[in-house]
Design a protein around this motif. Structure first.
Motif, PDB file in Angstrom:
ATOM      1  N   MET A 119      31.556 -31.780 -25.343  1.00  0.00           N
ATOM      2  CA  MET A 119      31.543 -32.455 -26.632  1.00  0.00           C
ATOM      3  C   MET A 119      32.291 -31.550 -27.607  1.00  0.00           C
ATOM      4  O   MET A 119      31.924 -30.389 -27.777  1.00  0.00           O
ATOM      5  CB  MET A 119      30.092 -32.659 -27.098  1.00  0.00           C
ATOM      6  N   GLU A 120      33.363 -32.072 -28.218  1.00  0.00           N
ATOM      7  CA  GLU A 120      34.231 -31.249 -29.068  1.00  0.00           C
ATOM      8  C   GLU A 120      34.589 -32.024 -30.330  1.00  0.00           C
ATOM      9  O   GLU A 120      34.968 -33.190 -30.260  1.00  0.00           O
ATOM     10  CB  GLU A 120      35.494 -30.905 -28.277  1.00  0.00           C
ATOM     11  N   GLN A 121      34.456 -31.356 -31.486  1.00  0.00           N
ATOM     12  CA  GLN A 121      34.796 -31.980 -32.765  1.00  0.00           C
ATOM     13  C   GLN A 121      36.052 -31.330 -33.314  1.00  0.00           C
ATOM     14  O   GLN A 121      36.150 -30.114 -33.408  1.00  0.00           O
ATOM     15  CB  GLN A 121      33.655 -31.816 -33.775  1.00  0.00           C
ATOM     16  N   LYS A 122      37.017 -32.178 -33.696  1.00  0.00           N
ATOM     17  CA  LYS A 122      38.250 -31.723 -34.348  1.00  0.00           C
ATOM     18  C   LYS A 122      38.440 -32.584 -35.586  1.00  0.00           C
ATOM     19  O   LYS A 122      38.812 -33.742 -35.479  1.00  0.00           O
ATOM     20  CB  LYS A 122      39.456 -31.864 -33.420  1.00  0.00           C
ATOM     21  N   GLY A 123      38.167 -32.013 -36.749  1.00  0.00           N
ATOM     22  CA  GLY A 123      38.297 -32.779 -37.997  1.00  0.00           C
ATOM     23  C   GLY A 123      37.273 -33.889 -38.021  1.00  0.00           C
ATOM     24  O   GLY A 123      36.074 -33.653 -37.899  1.00  0.00           O
ATOM     25  N   ASN A 124      37.740 -35.125 -38.146  1.00  0.00           N
ATOM     26  CA  ASN A 124      36.812 -36.259 -38.172  1.00  0.00           C
ATOM     27  C   ASN A 124      36.813 -37.002 -36.826  1.00  0.00           C
ATOM     28  O   ASN A 124      36.488 -38.172 -36.753  1.00  0.00           O
ATOM     29  CB  ASN A 124      37.157 -37.215 -39.315  1.00  0.00           C
ATOM     30  N   GLN A 125      37.157 -36.305 -35.767  1.00  0.00           N
ATOM     31  CA  GLN A 125      37.208 -36.906 -34.435  1.00  0.00           C
ATOM     32  C   GLN A 125      36.280 -36.123 -33.501  1.00  0.00           C
ATOM     33  O   GLN A 125      36.274 -34.899 -33.496  1.00  0.00           O
ATOM     34  CB  GLN A 125      38.646 -36.871 -33.904  1.00  0.00           C
ATOM     35  N   LEU A 126      35.497 -36.851 -32.697  1.00  0.00           N
ATOM     36  CA  LEU A 126      34.580 -36.246 -31.737  1.00  0.00           C
ATOM     37  C   LEU A 126      34.973 -36.712 -30.349  1.00  0.00           C
ATOM     38  O   LEU A 126      35.043 -37.914 -30.091  1.00  0.00           O
ATOM     39  CB  LEU A 126      33.133 -36.666 -32.059  1.00  0.00           C
ATOM     40  N   ASN A 127      35.264 -35.772 -29.467  1.00  0.00           N
ATOM     41  CA  ASN A 127      35.619 -36.082 -28.080  1.00  0.00           C
ATOM     42  C   ASN A 127      34.419 -35.773 -27.197  1.00  0.00           C
ATOM     43  O   ASN A 127      33.871 -34.665 -27.247  1.00  0.00           O
ATOM     44  CB  ASN A 127      36.830 -35.269 -27.619  1.00  0.00           C
ATOM     45  N   ILE A 128      34.037 -36.747 -26.387  1.00  0.00           N
ATOM     46  CA  ILE A 128      32.889 -36.599 -25.493  1.00  0.00           C
ATOM     47  C   ILE A 128      33.350 -36.927 -24.082  1.00  0.00           C
ATOM     48  O   ILE A 128      34.010 -37.945 -23.860  1.00  0.00           O
ATOM     49  CB  ILE A 128      31.738 -37.551 -25.887  1.00  0.00           C
ATOM     50  N   SER A 129      32.998 -36.070 -23.137  1.00  0.00           N
ATOM     51  CA  SER A 129      33.272 -36.372 -21.735  1.00  0.00           C
ATOM     52  C   SER A 129      32.008 -36.070 -20.938  1.00  0.00           C
ATOM     53  O   SER A 129      31.243 -35.167 -21.283  1.00  0.00           O
ATOM     54  CB  SER A 129      34.463 -35.581 -21.212  1.00  0.00           C
ATOM     55  N   GLY A 130      31.796 -36.854 -19.891  1.00  0.00           N
ATOM     56  CA  GLY A 130      30.599 -36.669 -19.087  1.00  0.00           C
ATOM     57  C   GLY A 130      30.599 -37.563 -17.863  1.00  0.00           C
ATOM     58  O   GLY A 130      31.614 -38.142 -17.490  1.00  0.00           O
ATOM     59  N   VAL A 131      29.407 -37.706 -17.282  1.00  0.00           N
ATOM     60  CA  VAL A 131      29.238 -38.497 -16.067  1.00  0.00           C
ATOM     61  C   VAL A 131      28.021 -39.401 -16.262  1.00  0.00           C
ATOM     62  O   VAL A 131      26.978 -38.950 -16.738  1.00  0.00           O
ATOM     63  CB  VAL A 131      29.037 -37.580 -14.845  1.00  0.00           C
ATOM     64  N   ALA A 132      28.179 -40.695 -15.874  1.00  0.00           N
ATOM     65  CA  ALA A 132      27.083 -41.665 -15.960  1.00  0.00           C
ATOM     66  C   ALA A 132      26.787 -42.200 -14.565  1.00  0.00           C
ATOM     67  O   ALA A 132      27.632 -42.183 -13.679  1.00  0.00           O
ATOM     68  CB  ALA A 132      27.460 -42.799 -16.899  1.00  0.00           C
TER      69      ALA A 132
END
Length: 182
Positions: A119-132
């Motif tokens: 989970m990474e925040q850059k400015g007003n953007q949040l990137n999420i990666s994972g497994v479901a």
């Protein structure tokens, strides 16, 4: 009898008159020179006094310019400090935002069906990666994020099937736009 005066009485009279006139003219000339000398001395002293006043004023001006320079330095330092205080105030205002965001995202993760890897925040953007576990779990997670007060929109970048220990799982990556001022 006729009397004839052979003495030059007119010339004697002229000589008598010349002496007092010469003294009078000489005295008036001396008074005039004395008067002019007085004016010269007076204006010389005035000139010296004005020169002294100008020097004093120039000295005072130099002191005031130094003070003005110090004031300008203080103003610049004040502006720098005000900018720093504004940054500190902004940081203080948003101090708990990352914690709230992390808690909000974590509360929307389905337990035992999904885990987040990054989970990474850059400015007003949040990137999420994972497994479901499956696609339905991923959709439930995305809808949960869309209903969050801190997130304005969610975009699925990719979702692909991955096999882990003989189980088929959905690997995904999302991008979320964050709301400001919440």
């Amino acid at each position: 009898m006729v009397r004839i005066n052979l003495l030059p009485y007119k010339e004697i009279k002229k000589k008598e008159v010349k002496a007092p006139t010469f003294i009078l003219h000489g005295g008036l000339g001396f008074l005039f020179v004395l008067f002019l000398s007085g004016f010269y001395v007076y204006f010389h002293w005035e000139n010296m006094a004005l020169d002294k006043a100008v020097k004093n004023q120039e000295k005072r001006l130099a002191e005031l310019n130094k003070i003005v320079g110090e004031i300008d330095t203080f103003k610049k330092e004040k502006q720098v400090l005000e900018k720093k205080l504004a940054v500190i105030a902004e940081l203080e205002k948003n101090r708990f935002y990352p914690v709230q965001l992390f808690a909000d995202v974590a509360s929307r993760v389905p337990v035992r069906d999904m885990w987040l890897e990054k989970m990474e925040q850059k400015g007003n953007q949040l990137n999420i990666s994972g497994v479901a576990r499956d696609t339905f779990t991923l959709v439930r997670f995305i809808r949960g994020l869309e209903s969050s007060a801190l997130i304005s929109s969610v975009e699925l970048l990719f979702s692909k099937q991955r096999e882990v220990s003989g189980m088929k799982l959905q690997e995904f990556s999302l991008t979320c736009l964050l709301r400001k001022g919440v």
